[in-house]
Motif scaffolding. Structure first.
Motif, PDB file in Angstrom:
ATOM      1  N   GLN A  43       0.535 -14.949  22.165  1.00  0.00           N
ATOM      2  CA  GLN A  43       1.516 -14.200  22.952  1.00  0.00           C
ATOM      3  C   GLN A  43       1.594 -12.717  22.597  1.00  0.00           C
ATOM      4  O   GLN A  43       2.000 -11.908  23.422  1.00  0.00           O
ATOM      5  N   GLU A  44       1.245 -12.355  21.384  1.00  0.00           N
ATOM      6  CA  GLU A  44       1.313 -10.960  20.921  1.00  0.00           C
ATOM      7  C   GLU A  44      -0.103 -10.383  20.910  1.00  0.00           C
ATOM      8  O   GLU A  44      -0.909 -10.720  20.050  1.00  0.00           O
ATOM      9  N   SER A  45      -0.396  -9.500  21.844  1.00  0.00           N
ATOM     10  CA  SER A  45      -1.769  -9.044  22.041  1.00  0.00           C
ATOM     11  C   SER A  45      -2.326  -8.186  20.910  1.00  0.00           C
ATOM     12  O   SER A  45      -3.534  -7.971  20.840  1.00  0.00           O
ATOM     13  N   SER A  46      -1.502  -7.707  20.008  1.00  0.00           N
ATOM     14  CA  SER A  46      -2.009  -6.869  18.915  1.00  0.00           C
ATOM     15  C   SER A  46      -2.080  -7.611  17.581  1.00  0.00           C
ATOM     16  O   SER A  46      -2.473  -7.033  16.569  1.00  0.00           O
TER      17      SER A  46
ATOM     18  N   CYS B  78      -6.006 -16.234   3.839  1.00  0.00           N
ATOM     19  CA  CYS B  78      -5.648 -16.196   5.257  1.00  0.00           C
ATOM     20  C   CYS B  78      -4.687 -15.024   5.399  1.00  0.00           C
ATOM     21  O   CYS B  78      -3.784 -14.866   4.574  1.00  0.00           O
ATOM     22  N   SER B  79      -4.874 -14.229   6.419  1.00  0.00           N
ATOM     23  CA  SER B  79      -4.016 -13.064   6.587  1.00  0.00           C
ATOM     24  C   SER B  79      -3.606 -12.899   8.045  1.00  0.00           C
ATOM     25  O   SER B  79      -4.284 -13.372   8.948  1.00  0.00           O
ATOM     26  N   ILE B  80      -2.480 -12.234   8.228  1.00  0.00           N
ATOM     27  CA  ILE B  80      -1.975 -11.927   9.569  1.00  0.00           C
ATOM     28  C   ILE B  80      -1.877 -10.411   9.664  1.00  0.00           C
ATOM     29  O   ILE B  80      -1.339  -9.746   8.765  1.00  0.00           O
ATOM     30  N   TRP B  81      -2.416  -9.866  10.754  1.00  0.00           N
ATOM     31  CA  TRP B  81      -2.491  -8.423  10.974  1.00  0.00           C
ATOM     32  C   TRP B  81      -1.863  -8.073  12.304  1.00  0.00           C
ATOM     33  O   TRP B  81      -2.033  -8.807  13.272  1.00  0.00           O
ATOM     34  N   ASP B  82      -1.165  -6.942  12.353  1.00  0.00           N
ATOM     35  CA  ASP B  82      -0.675  -6.385  13.610  1.00  0.00           C
ATOM     36  C   ASP B  82      -1.358  -5.041  13.798  1.00  0.00           C
ATOM     37  O   ASP B  82      -1.032  -4.056  13.133  1.00  0.00           O
ATOM     38  N   LEU B  83      -2.329  -4.991  14.695  1.00  0.00           N
ATOM     39  CA  LEU B  83      -3.152  -3.807  14.884  1.00  0.00           C
ATOM     40  C   LEU B  83      -2.393  -2.660  15.552  1.00  0.00           C
ATOM     41  O   LEU B  83      -2.888  -1.539  15.602  1.00  0.00           O
ATOM     42  N   ALA B  84      -1.181  -2.911  16.049  1.00  0.00           N
ATOM     43  CA  ALA B  84      -0.380  -1.873  16.689  1.00  0.00           C
ATOM     44  C   ALA B  84       0.457  -1.068  15.689  1.00  0.00           C
ATOM     45  O   ALA B  84       0.997  -0.029  16.031  1.00  0.00           O
ATOM     46  N   VAL B  85       0.550  -1.531  14.446  1.00  0.00           N
ATOM     47  CA  VAL B  85       1.373  -0.858  13.440  1.00  0.00           C
ATOM     48  C   VAL B  85       0.654   0.394  12.942  1.00  0.00           C
ATOM     49  O   VAL B  85      -0.545   0.376  12.694  1.00  0.00           O
ATOM     50  N   GLU B  86       1.421   1.474  12.806  1.00  0.00           N
ATOM     51  CA  GLU B  86       0.888   2.717  12.256  1.00  0.00           C
ATOM     52  C   GLU B  86       1.744   3.141  11.070  1.00  0.00           C
ATOM     53  O   GLU B  86       2.950   2.911  11.053  1.00  0.00           O
ATOM     54  N   ARG B  87       1.125   3.744  10.095  1.00  0.00           N
ATOM     55  CA  ARG B  87       1.858   4.234   8.921  1.00  0.00           C
ATOM     56  C   ARG B  87       2.751   5.401   9.333  1.00  0.00           C
ATOM     57  O   ARG B  87       2.331   6.287  10.058  1.00  0.00           O
ATOM     58  N   ASP B  88       3.998   5.377   8.881  1.00  0.00           N
ATOM     59  CA  ASP B  88       4.963   6.436   9.176  1.00  0.00           C
ATOM     60  C   ASP B  88       5.388   7.068   7.857  1.00  0.00           C
ATOM     61  O   ASP B  88       6.266   6.563   7.163  1.00  0.00           O
ATOM     62  N   ARG B  89       4.747   8.161   7.495  1.00  0.00           N
ATOM     63  CA  ARG B  89       5.016   8.831   6.212  1.00  0.00           C
ATOM     64  C   ARG B  89       6.459   9.320   6.112  1.00  0.00           C
ATOM     65  O   ARG B  89       7.057   9.283   5.041  1.00  0.00           O
ATOM     66  N   GLU B  90       7.048   9.778   7.230  1.00  0.00           N
ATOM     67  CA  GLU B  90       8.449  10.234   7.207  1.00  0.00           C
ATOM     68  C   GLU B  90       9.385   9.087   6.869  1.00  0.00           C
ATOM     69  O   GLU B  90      10.305   9.239   6.071  1.00  0.00           O
ATOM     70  N   GLU B  91       9.174   7.943   7.481  1.00  0.00           N
ATOM     71  CA  GLU B  91      10.016   6.773   7.211  1.00  0.00           C
ATOM     72  C   GLU B  91       9.857   6.318   5.764  1.00  0.00           C
ATOM     73  O   GLU B  91      10.831   5.968   5.102  1.00  0.00           O
TER      74      GLU B  91
ATOM     75  N   LEU C 248      -2.320  -0.716   0.412  1.00  0.00           N
ATOM     76  CA  LEU C 248      -2.449  -1.728   1.455  1.00  0.00           C
ATOM     77  C   LEU C 248      -2.310  -1.091   2.836  1.00  0.00           C
ATOM     78  O   LEU C 248      -1.460  -0.229   3.035  1.00  0.00           O
ATOM     79  N   PRO C 249      -3.106  -1.540   3.798  1.00  0.00           N
ATOM     80  CA  PRO C 249      -2.957  -0.993   5.151  1.00  0.00           C
ATOM     81  C   PRO C 249      -1.642  -1.463   5.768  1.00  0.00           C
ATOM     82  O   PRO C 249      -1.225  -2.608   5.562  1.00  0.00           O
TER      83      PRO C 249
END
Length: 82
Positions: free
Chosen positions: A12-15, A26-39, A53-54
């Motif tokens: 259901q989640e395309s990313s 075994c790992s789960i990845w969300d390819l839509a996540v981007e690093r937010d240095r300000e946060e 870690l990515p």
């Protein structure tokens, strides 16, 4: 790092993907996540080692051996079967 043995897209989640590899993980990845240095700066300290870690890596399960395949459960879409 060792060879990937299986990858499957979330139903259901395309990313989001689940992956298994010969390093017994075994790992789960969300390819839509981007690093937010300000946060990250607002939150302050980061756990030791986390900066290596990515940000797309959501979860890792270790300890199972000889993982050949990984699949999302057909009705419980937050469950991965390996």
């Amino acid at each position: 790092s060792k060879a990937i043995t299986s990858v499957e897209w979330h139903p259901q989640e395309s990313s989001v993907i689940a992956a298994s590899s010969e390093d017994n993980s075994c790992s789960i990845w969300d390819l839509a996540v981007e690093r937010d240095r300000e946060e990250e700066a607002k939150l302050g300290t980061m756990l030791p080692g986390a900066e290596d870690l990515p940000p797309q890596l959501l979860f890792v399960h270790l300890g199972q051996t000889d993982i050949k395949e990984v699949h999302w459960h057909p009705t419980l879409t937050s469950v991965v079967v390996s």
